[in-house]
Write a protein that holds these residues in place. Structure first.
Motif, PDB file in Angstrom:
ATOM      1  N   TRP A 113      44.233  43.528  42.550  1.00 35.73           N
ATOM      2  CA  TRP A 113      43.683  44.269  43.696  1.00 35.73           C
ATOM      3  C   TRP A 113      42.462  45.076  43.267  1.00 35.73           C
ATOM      4  O   TRP A 113      42.423  45.611  42.166  1.00 35.73           O
ATOM      5  CB  TRP A 113      44.732  45.238  44.246  1.00 35.73           C
ATOM      6  CG  TRP A 113      45.934  44.594  44.870  1.00 35.73           C
ATOM      7  CD1 TRP A 113      47.137  44.365  44.266  1.00 35.73           C
ATOM      8  CD2 TRP A 113      46.065  44.111  46.217  1.00 35.73           C
ATOM      9  NE1 TRP A 113      48.012  43.770  45.154  1.00 35.73           N
ATOM     10  CE2 TRP A 113      47.383  43.604  46.357  1.00 35.73           C
ATOM     11  CE3 TRP A 113      45.205  44.058  47.313  1.00 35.73           C
ATOM     12  CZ2 TRP A 113      47.859  43.051  47.547  1.00 35.73           C
ATOM     13  CZ3 TRP A 113      45.668  43.511  48.499  1.00 35.73           C
ATOM     14  CH2 TRP A 113      46.981  43.014  48.611  1.00 35.73           C
ATOM     15  N   SER A 147      39.550  44.846  32.769  1.00 33.95           N
ATOM     16  CA  SER A 147      40.555  45.798  33.207  1.00 33.95           C
ATOM     17  C   SER A 147      41.932  45.232  32.917  1.00 33.95           C
ATOM     18  O   SER A 147      42.127  44.017  32.839  1.00 33.95           O
ATOM     19  CB  SER A 147      40.376  46.016  34.706  1.00 33.95           C
ATOM     20  OG  SER A 147      41.524  46.556  35.273  1.00 33.95           O
ATOM     21  N   HIS A 148      42.898  46.145  32.785  1.00 31.74           N
ATOM     22  CA  HIS A 148      44.268  45.688  32.557  1.00 31.74           C
ATOM     23  C   HIS A 148      44.746  44.785  33.691  1.00 31.74           C
ATOM     24  O   HIS A 148      45.541  43.887  33.492  1.00 31.74           O
ATOM     25  CB  HIS A 148      45.198  46.893  32.441  1.00 31.74           C
ATOM     26  CG  HIS A 148      45.460  47.553  33.755  1.00 31.74           C
ATOM     27  ND1 HIS A 148      44.483  48.211  34.464  1.00 31.74           N
ATOM     28  CD2 HIS A 148      46.576  47.611  34.512  1.00 31.74           C
ATOM     29  CE1 HIS A 148      44.994  48.664  35.583  1.00 31.74           C
ATOM     30  NE2 HIS A 148      46.254  48.321  35.641  1.00 31.74           N
ATOM     31  N   ARG A 202      31.045  46.361  40.603  1.00 30.18           N
ATOM     32  CA  ARG A 202      31.227  46.949  39.266  1.00 30.18           C
ATOM     33  C   ARG A 202      31.711  45.862  38.337  1.00 30.18           C
ATOM     34  O   ARG A 202      32.837  45.391  38.431  1.00 30.18           O
ATOM     35  CB  ARG A 202      32.262  48.071  39.309  1.00 30.18           C
ATOM     36  CG  ARG A 202      31.833  49.272  40.118  1.00 30.18           C
ATOM     37  CD  ARG A 202      32.858  50.374  39.922  1.00 30.18           C
ATOM     38  NE  ARG A 202      32.856  50.791  38.530  1.00 30.18           N
ATOM     39  CZ  ARG A 202      32.216  51.862  38.084  1.00 30.18           C
ATOM     40  NH1 ARG A 202      31.559  52.625  38.909  1.00 30.18           N
ATOM     41  NH2 ARG A 202      32.243  52.165  36.810  1.00 30.18           N
ATOM     42  N   GLY A 235      35.260  50.963  46.146  1.00 30.85           N
ATOM     43  CA  GLY A 235      34.567  51.624  45.040  1.00 30.85           C
ATOM     44  C   GLY A 235      34.360  50.725  43.833  1.00 30.85           C
ATOM     45  O   GLY A 235      33.522  51.007  42.977  1.00 30.85           O
ATOM     46  N   ASP A 236      35.142  49.639  43.734  1.00 33.44           N
ATOM     47  CA  ASP A 236      34.996  48.709  42.605  1.00 33.44           C
ATOM     48  C   ASP A 236      33.920  47.668  42.855  1.00 33.44           C
ATOM     49  O   ASP A 236      33.509  46.969  41.929  1.00 33.44           O
ATOM     50  CB  ASP A 236      36.316  47.948  42.364  1.00 33.44           C
ATOM     51  CG  ASP A 236      37.438  48.860  41.905  1.00 33.44           C
ATOM     52  OD1 ASP A 236      37.153  49.800  41.147  1.00 33.44           O
ATOM     53  OD2 ASP A 236      38.595  48.623  42.307  1.00 33.44           O
ATOM     54  N   MET A 290      42.106  45.903  48.504  1.00 37.28           N
ATOM     55  CA  MET A 290      43.275  46.651  48.957  1.00 37.28           C
ATOM     56  C   MET A 290      42.999  47.601  50.108  1.00 37.28           C
ATOM     57  O   MET A 290      43.921  48.003  50.801  1.00 37.28           O
ATOM     58  CB  MET A 290      43.894  47.438  47.806  1.00 37.28           C
ATOM     59  CG  MET A 290      42.989  48.502  47.234  1.00 37.28           C
ATOM     60  SD  MET A 290      43.849  50.043  46.775  1.00 37.28           S
ATOM     61  CE  MET A 290      44.165  50.790  48.361  1.00 37.28           C
ATOM     62  N   ASP A 298      32.609  45.993  35.346  1.00 43.97           N
ATOM     63  CA  ASP A 298      33.727  46.361  34.471  1.00 43.97           C
ATOM     64  C   ASP A 298      35.084  46.169  35.150  1.00 43.97           C
ATOM     65  O   ASP A 298      36.124  46.284  34.526  1.00 43.97           O
ATOM     66  CB  ASP A 298      33.582  47.802  33.963  1.00 43.97           C
ATOM     67  CG  ASP A 298      33.430  48.810  35.089  1.00 43.97           C
ATOM     68  OD1 ASP A 298      33.504  48.406  36.264  1.00 43.97           O
ATOM     69  OD2 ASP A 298      33.246  50.002  34.788  1.00 43.97           O
ATOM     70  N   MET A 299      35.056  45.856  36.448  1.00 43.48           N
ATOM     71  CA  MET A 299      36.295  45.562  37.158  1.00 43.48           C
ATOM     72  C   MET A 299      37.115  44.492  36.431  1.00 43.48           C
ATOM     73  O   MET A 299      38.341  44.522  36.427  1.00 43.48           O
ATOM     74  CB  MET A 299      35.942  45.088  38.558  1.00 43.48           C
ATOM     75  CG  MET A 299      37.105  44.829  39.454  1.00 43.48           C
ATOM     76  SD  MET A 299      36.490  44.503  41.134  1.00 43.48           S
ATOM     77  CE  MET A 299      36.767  42.748  41.232  1.00 43.48           C
ATOM     78  N   LYS A 338      44.926  40.998  33.771  1.00 51.10           N
ATOM     79  CA  LYS A 338      46.053  40.257  33.177  1.00 51.10           C
ATOM     80  C   LYS A 338      46.866  39.505  34.228  1.00 51.10           C
ATOM     81  O   LYS A 338      47.604  38.582  33.903  1.00 51.10           O
ATOM     82  CB  LYS A 338      46.974  41.225  32.414  1.00 51.10           C
ATOM     83  CG  LYS A 338      46.329  41.771  31.149  1.00 51.10           C
ATOM     84  CD  LYS A 338      47.217  42.802  30.465  1.00 51.10           C
ATOM     85  CE  LYS A 338      46.437  43.489  29.330  1.00 51.10           C
ATOM     86  NZ  LYS A 338      47.036  44.782  28.951  1.00 51.10           N
ATOM     87  N   ARG A 339      46.747  39.925  35.484  1.00 53.06           N
ATOM     88  CA  ARG A 339      47.460  39.215  36.551  1.00 53.06           C
ATOM     89  C   ARG A 339      46.986  37.763  36.673  1.00 53.06           C
ATOM     90  O   ARG A 339      47.638  36.946  37.300  1.00 53.06           O
ATOM     91  CB  ARG A 339      47.231  39.923  37.899  1.00 53.06           C
ATOM     92  CG  ARG A 339      47.604  41.403  37.911  1.00 53.06           C
ATOM     93  CD  ARG A 339      49.039  41.627  38.301  1.00 53.06           C
ATOM     94  NE  ARG A 339      49.408  43.030  38.179  1.00 53.06           N
ATOM     95  CZ  ARG A 339      49.427  43.912  39.180  1.00 53.06           C
ATOM     96  NH1 ARG A 339      49.096  43.524  40.388  1.00 53.06           N
ATOM     97  NH2 ARG A 339      49.786  45.154  38.976  1.00 53.06           N
ATOM     98  N   ASP A 372      39.175  47.807  45.166  1.00 51.23           N
ATOM     99  CA  ASP A 372      38.811  48.469  46.415  1.00 51.23           C
ATOM    100  C   ASP A 372      37.302  48.634  46.543  1.00 51.23           C
ATOM    101  O   ASP A 372      36.544  48.208  45.666  1.00 51.23           O
ATOM    102  CB  ASP A 372      39.581  49.783  46.600  1.00 51.23           C
ATOM    103  CG  ASP A 372      39.050  50.919  45.740  1.00 51.23           C
ATOM    104  OD1 ASP A 372      38.079  50.714  44.983  1.00 51.23           O
ATOM    105  OD2 ASP A 372      39.618  52.021  45.816  1.00 51.23           O
TER     106      ASP A 372
END
Lengths: 354, 354
Positions: A238, A252-253, A246, A242-243, A208, A248-249, A256-257, A240
């Motif tokens: 999306w 994540s909720h 990672r 900082g992710d 993003m 654990d990205m 679900k996309r 960014d």
């Protein structure tokens, strides 16, 4: 009173510049033309040109003639190259391409990186402005989808006549030229490729804060619109800067996309590789359960048990063109240095025909 | 051959328009001036003006004179108002403000909404273009931080002379005027407010797909830069339209961006209220453990046990100005209809002095 014969030539050129009939970047009349016009020797014309070159008014280019160069800029044989990252992924090859061309043309390369942080971009550019020792800058924009806080530095560089060329993407707030992929077209092509393999429910994982993420979103969306998909945004996860990296990205909720999709268009090979690892850890197989396509076709696409079908980044070639176009821009500020690449999908093993 | 005396006037005006000395939006000479110039009665001049108004060439405005209006546009007393949402939060008040002004000025309002989906924006605008029955459009942009896929429809509206005015934000790809908050300045002010209360480690929760999110990020970042904070981006949790109202948004890896902060700047009262509920469910108190400031000062800021300190959205006032400016734009396409509001922090109970 003229001290030397060649001042016929220097006076003539200077008057034409003063009158505005010769402008910055214009080609001056040829040696032949001036020899005839003033009935002087070829040598006299050459001495006149040389004197104007020493004054910094003309520049001669082998094989193409002599040109007016009024722009200021810092006289130097050093080029600053500023990328987000240096030592892995596609960056070593891009930098090699730049370096090879620069050294061939007699320029040296000063390399810095920003870690994709505005603050480092500011430091690096402020330093360049203060030292006034580079002839031009090849720059990879930082988080180009967000408002840039350093625009006034780019403005100062423009005022000082230091040419800047962006690579990989660009800032929408400026009209600085860029050498990059055509990200919209490439993402459209990658998504069309998945459609051609029978996929209907196609998700995307996109970045993003980089401009490429937004442009790739636009291309992905265009392909899905053509298929009659109503809300492509609903299927985009999306992330960014900082992710990045990672793990654990994916826990994540927003994951679900991806629910119910048979294929995923990934922002690059890095996130595609991480997605594949994650899916495998959950017992899902690529491409048997989920197909994956990504961008860049870096070494990451070629490693591991699942080779990734990807759209090649021209890496060294992009670096070469960027270096050549910056040099042209140094010689002629009017040169249109923007170039966008489109490449073809490189099929490896991560997309299933369904 | 002239049929009527007043044709002296209509011929004179038409010739001036044909010659280019009277242009679209220009004021025509006064009744007095023309009465003297042609030695005709005031009544003759008025009849000439009236005839040109009927031809759609002139428009008279009470108290300010008579103007050339060559623009096409759809002649109608209906205004289309298109917002993202209609029935809750700040929207009813904005729409009321618009409606009150429009009806006062003899316009009726045709209301639609987009759910912040590009596809609905496309449907609504395509319908307006096909029916040609509105005099102008007040439009709230859709996901204005992402590339807009409907720009060619805005271009068609421009070609047909239908004025558009954006509210709340704008598309960077167009030069369509807007009536909105000054989001950068407001976010800067909100963050400075937290700093003035002794907070140093300040996080933000911002919306990534609306332009306001990017501008508020820029203001938040500017305030933190001034405090010497190096990487404000590291403390920002981004969400998008699809996350709205999803409680699991906070059970996410990106929530880690808030670790260690003493205060959070929230995109709006909705996400601030959800954050407060989430924190309370985890046993954290607002403002004792974490301070919260947000934007809009809607009813949501005033309800519940914790009242939220927030920066007021001018709601009805913004609606009123938008309606007035659109009407001015219908009368005079050259009118500069852009207006940005700045309001003051409304202190309630969610920020602690530390």
């Amino acid at each position: 009173m003229q001290n030397s014969k060649y001042e016929i030539i220097t006076d003539y050129i200077k008057k034409k510049i003063a009158a505005g009939s010769l402008k910055d970047g214009d080609k001056v009349p040829s040696e032949n033309a001036l020899t005839n016009k003033f009935s002087v020797s070829r040598d006299t014309v050459r001495r006149g040109f040389k004197a104007l070159e020493l004054e910094g008014i003309l520049v001669s280019k082998r094989g193409s003639g002599t040109f007016v160069r009024l722009r200021k800029g810092f006289s130097s044989d050093r080029i600053a190259v500023v990328t987000t990252y240096v030592e892995n992924y596609i960056f070593p090859k891009i930098i090699k391409g730049i370096e090879a061309t620069l050294s061939q043309r007699g320029y040296s390369m000063q390399l810095s990186f920003t870690d994709n942080q505005f603050e480092k971009e500011r430091e690096v550019l402020t330093d360049i402005l203060a030292k006034e020792d580079v002839a031009g800058i090849i720059m990879e924009p930082v988080k180009s989808a967000l408002p840039n806080p350093n625009l006034e530095i780019y403005e100062s560089l423009r005022e000082k006549g230091v040419p800047v060329l962006f690579i990989n993407t660009y800032y929408r707030e400026t009209d600085i030229p860029h050498v990059s992929l055509n990200d919209e077209a490439m993402a459209y092509m990658a998504t069309k490729y998945l459609i051609s393999k029978g996929h209907k429910r196609i998700s995307a994982i996109l970045k993003m804060d980089d401009g490429q993420g937004h442009l790739r979103f636009a291309g992905y969306r265009r392909a899905l619109y053509e298929q009659g998909v109503k809300n492509p945004s609903d299927y985009v996860m999306w992330y960014d800067t900082g992710d990045e990296g990672r793990y654990d990205m994916f826990d994540s909720h927003s994951m679900k996309r991806l629910n119910g999709c048979t294929a995923v268009f990934c922002y690059n090979d890095k996130v595609a590789r991480e997605l594949i690892n994650y899916l495998q850890s959950k017992g899902q197989k690529v491409p048997e359960d989920v197909s994956v396509i990504s961008m860049d076709d870096s070494d990451l696409a070629k490693l591991g048990d699942v080779k990734i079908t990807s759209c090649p980044h021209p890496m060294a070639e992009l670096g070469r063109v960027a270096a050549e176009n910056l040099i042209k821009l140094i010689d002629n500020p009017k040169f249109d240095a923007t170039k966008e690449f489109v490449t073809e999908v490189k099929e490896r093993g991560s997309v299933k025909n369904i």
